[in-house]
Design an enzyme around this catalytic site. Structure first.
Site, PDB file in Angstrom:
ATOM      1  N   TYR A  55      36.610  48.306  33.985  1.00 62.96           N
ATOM      2  CA  TYR A  55      37.546  47.380  34.657  1.00 62.96           C
ATOM      3  C   TYR A  55      38.970  47.495  34.100  1.00 62.96           C
ATOM      4  O   TYR A  55      39.914  46.968  34.701  1.00 62.96           O
ATOM      5  CB  TYR A  55      37.084  45.922  34.531  1.00 62.96           C
ATOM      6  CG  TYR A  55      35.717  45.617  35.121  1.00 62.96           C
ATOM      7  CD1 TYR A  55      35.042  46.556  35.912  1.00 62.96           C
ATOM      8  CD2 TYR A  55      35.098  44.398  34.888  1.00 62.96           C
ATOM      9  CE1 TYR A  55      33.785  46.282  36.430  1.00 62.96           C
ATOM     10  CE2 TYR A  55      33.837  44.117  35.421  1.00 62.96           C
ATOM     11  CZ  TYR A  55      33.187  45.065  36.178  1.00 62.96           C
ATOM     12  OH  TYR A  55      31.947  44.784  36.688  1.00 62.96           O
ATOM     13  N   ILE A 241      38.525  29.201  40.616  1.00 58.22           N
ATOM     14  CA  ILE A 241      37.729  29.059  39.382  1.00 58.22           C
ATOM     15  C   ILE A 241      37.106  27.656  39.345  1.00 58.22           C
ATOM     16  O   ILE A 241      35.916  27.489  39.044  1.00 58.22           O
ATOM     17  CB  ILE A 241      38.620  29.317  38.136  1.00 58.22           C
ATOM     18  CG1 ILE A 241      39.089  30.784  38.107  1.00 58.22           C
ATOM     19  CG2 ILE A 241      37.881  28.965  36.856  1.00 58.22           C
ATOM     20  CD1 ILE A 241      40.182  31.087  37.071  1.00 58.22           C
TER      21      ILE A 241
HETATM   22  P1  NAP Z   1      32.510  38.059  44.253  1.00 60.19           P
HETATM   23  O1  NAP Z   1      32.488  37.293  42.995  1.00 60.19           O
HETATM   24  O2  NAP Z   1      31.334  37.978  45.162  1.00 60.19           O
HETATM   25  O3  NAP Z   1      33.779  37.704  45.129  1.00 60.19           O
HETATM   26  C1  NAP Z   1      35.076  37.729  44.605  1.00 60.19           C
HETATM   27  C2  NAP Z   1      36.047  37.410  45.738  1.00 60.19           C
HETATM   28  O4  NAP Z   1      35.856  36.057  46.185  1.00 60.19           O
HETATM   29  C3  NAP Z   1      37.484  37.503  45.276  1.00 60.19           C
HETATM   30  O5  NAP Z   1      38.240  37.999  46.375  1.00 60.19           O
HETATM   31  C4  NAP Z   1      37.863  36.060  44.983  1.00 60.19           C
HETATM   32  O6  NAP Z   1      39.240  35.818  45.188  1.00 60.19           O
HETATM   33  C5  NAP Z   1      37.078  35.326  46.029  1.00 60.19           C
HETATM   34  N1  NAP Z   1      36.712  33.964  45.613  1.00 60.19           N
HETATM   35  C6  NAP Z   1      36.158  33.590  44.446  1.00 60.19           C
HETATM   36  N2  NAP Z   1      35.880  32.279  44.441  1.00 60.19           N
HETATM   37  C7  NAP Z   1      36.294  31.802  45.639  1.00 60.19           C
HETATM   38  C8  NAP Z   1      36.276  30.509  46.236  1.00 60.19           C
HETATM   39  N3  NAP Z   1      35.750  29.465  45.598  1.00 60.19           N
HETATM   40  N4  NAP Z   1      36.779  30.379  47.491  1.00 60.19           N
HETATM   41  C9  NAP Z   1      37.297  31.441  48.165  1.00 60.19           C
HETATM   42  N5  NAP Z   1      37.337  32.685  47.654  1.00 60.19           N
HETATM   43  C10 NAP Z   1      36.821  32.881  46.383  1.00 60.19           C
HETATM   44  O7  NAP Z   1      32.744  39.627  43.975  1.00 60.19           O
HETATM   45  P2  NAP Z   1      32.789  40.639  42.753  1.00 60.19           P
HETATM   46  O8  NAP Z   1      34.063  40.560  42.017  1.00 60.19           O
HETATM   47  O9  NAP Z   1      32.372  41.948  43.329  1.00 60.19           O
HETATM   48  O10 NAP Z   1      31.586  40.194  41.799  1.00 60.19           O
HETATM   49  C11 NAP Z   1      31.730  39.291  40.718  1.00 60.19           C
HETATM   50  C12 NAP Z   1      31.704  39.983  39.383  1.00 60.19           C
HETATM   51  O11 NAP Z   1      30.478  40.709  39.196  1.00 60.19           O
HETATM   52  C13 NAP Z   1      32.770  41.052  39.197  1.00 60.19           C
HETATM   53  O12 NAP Z   1      34.059  40.528  39.028  1.00 60.19           O
HETATM   54  C14 NAP Z   1      32.218  41.782  38.001  1.00 60.19           C
HETATM   55  O13 NAP Z   1      32.447  41.049  36.820  1.00 60.19           O
HETATM   56  C15 NAP Z   1      30.739  41.829  38.366  1.00 60.19           C
HETATM   57  N6  NAP Z   1      30.361  43.062  39.095  1.00 60.19           N
HETATM   58  C16 NAP Z   1      29.535  43.945  38.483  1.00 60.19           C
HETATM   59  C17 NAP Z   1      29.136  45.102  39.119  1.00 60.19           C
HETATM   60  C18 NAP Z   1      28.201  46.047  38.420  1.00 60.19           C
HETATM   61  O14 NAP Z   1      28.077  47.208  38.847  1.00 60.19           O
HETATM   62  N7  NAP Z   1      27.531  45.613  37.386  1.00 60.19           N
HETATM   63  C19 NAP Z   1      29.570  45.384  40.419  1.00 60.19           C
HETATM   64  C20 NAP Z   1      30.389  44.446  41.050  1.00 60.19           C
HETATM   65  C21 NAP Z   1      30.766  43.297  40.382  1.00 60.19           C
HETATM   66  P3  NAP Z   1      40.314  35.629  43.982  1.00 60.19           P
HETATM   67  O15 NAP Z   1      40.080  36.711  43.002  1.00 60.19           O
HETATM   68  O16 NAP Z   1      41.605  35.713  44.685  1.00 60.19           O
HETATM   69  O17 NAP Z   1      40.075  34.275  43.386  1.00 60.19           O
END
Ligand code: NAP
Length: 279
Positions: A55, A241
């Site tokens: 990241y 958050i």
């Molecule tokens: P997610 O958490 O499903 O979605 C994030 C998106 O939702 C961002 O655009 C965020 O916007 C928005 N959001 C968050 N809370 C919200 C709310 N209450 N209302 C409206 N919009 C909201 O997606 P992700 O980042 O893919 O997954 C989460 C975490 O999992 C990652 O950040 C990472 O740490 C981990 N991850 C791991 C892997 C792996 O291979 N192990 C793969 C993918 C992800 P803002 O940022 O603008 O708030």
């Protein structure tokens, strides 16, 4: 002190000592913003932060922890070793580089990011085990492992595999993998628990959210918690958050859980060519 006692009490339930709601940080890459998001989350009550070598924000995550009013020892901090660094010597060297960037003496959970690249269970997993012996990490985890890969990893390791971090949300409910994790006593950490925003377009979640006067994000996160699954939504702004933290106050009844069961489409939002399901 047992692992279960290492995290301060907060409003968040825990699974085997891991707070069940954490902050994801993928693509929170602006250093000042990322540090601010982490600081904000910790001061709101979060005690679990998820990052990864890939990241490019470990330094900013560490900065956010450092700037917050919360002690490092009270935070469950997880990072992941990237696929290029999974040869044993690289595991050992780059894990310590991650600690340096994070500005901490240990992490609480160190994951194999993907079973890909230089991953070889025979050599990668013993290197991870040695990092537990050396107090670099308290626990080892894997990520994006299919059921058979997880079984093989559990068989090979003397140190327990603490968690498998996988994509999981109402549109990708992964019932078979969940059963395997439960049988093997491996926690599930749900990544992309909001399907990267796609759950907001799901009519059933929209209806439940409107009925309950909450956000669809809260419905998705409450559904995961009810299933005993830890979630790490990524959120940048204080509003998001805080909205996600508010899911801890939402309880879903059995009829609502049954409605959400029908939303499963088996659709991934994170699907790189090197994903094990594409091999
Ligand atoms: P997610 O958490 O499903 O979605 C994030 C998106 O939702 C961002 O655009 C965020 O916007 C928005 N959001 C968050 N809370 C919200 C709310 N209450 N209302 C409206 N919009 C909201 O997606 P992700 O980042 O893919 O997954 C989460 C975490 O999992 C990652 O950040 C990472 O740490 C981990 N991850 C791991 C892997 C792996 O291979 N192990 C793969 C993918 C992800 P803002 O940022 O603008 O708030």
């Amino acid at each position: 002190m047992t692992l279960d006692e290492t995290i301060d009490a907060s409003d968040c339930p825990t699974a085997s000592g891991m707070p069940m709601l954490g902050l994801g940080t993928w693509q929170n890459t602006d250093p000042a913003q990322c540090a601010k998001s982490v600081q904000t989350a910790l001061e709101l009550g979060y005690r679990h932060v998820d990052t990864a070598q890939a990241y490019g924000n470990e330094e900013a995550v560490g900065e956010g922890i450092d700037r917050s009013s919360v002690d490092r020892e009270s935070v469950f901090l997880a990072t992941k070793i990237w696929t290029e660094n999974l040869a044993p010597e690289d595991v050992k060297t780059t894990a310590r580089e991650s600690l340096d960037r994070l500005g901490v003496e240990y992490v609480d959970l160190l994951y194999v990011h993907w079973p890909a690249g230089a991953y070889d269970p025979k050599t990668t997993l013993p290197a991870f085990e040695s990092l537990v012996d050396d107090d670099v990490t308290r626990r080892i985890g894997v990520s994006n492992f299919l059921a058979d890969q997880l079984e093989a990893a559990v068989d090979r390791c003397d140190v327990p595999i603490f968690a498998n971090q996988v994509e999981l949300h109402p549109r990708l409910q992964q019932p078979d993998l969940r059963e395997t994790c439960e049988r093997l006593d491996v926690e599930i950490v749900a990544y992309s628990p909001l399907a990267r925003g796609d759950v907001f377009d799901e009519p059933v979640l929209q209806e439940i959210a409107t009925d309950r006067g909450v956000s669809p994000a809260q419905v998705s996160l409450a559904w995961l918690r009810d299933a005993g699954i830890t979630a790490i939504p990524k959120a940048t702004s204080e509003d998001h958050i805080a909205d996600n933290w508010g899911s801890l106050d939402l309880e879903l009844d059995d009829a609502t859980i049954d409605r959400i069961a029908d939303v499963d489409r088996g659709e991934r939002v994170v699907d790189p060519d090197f994903g094990p399901w594409n091999q």
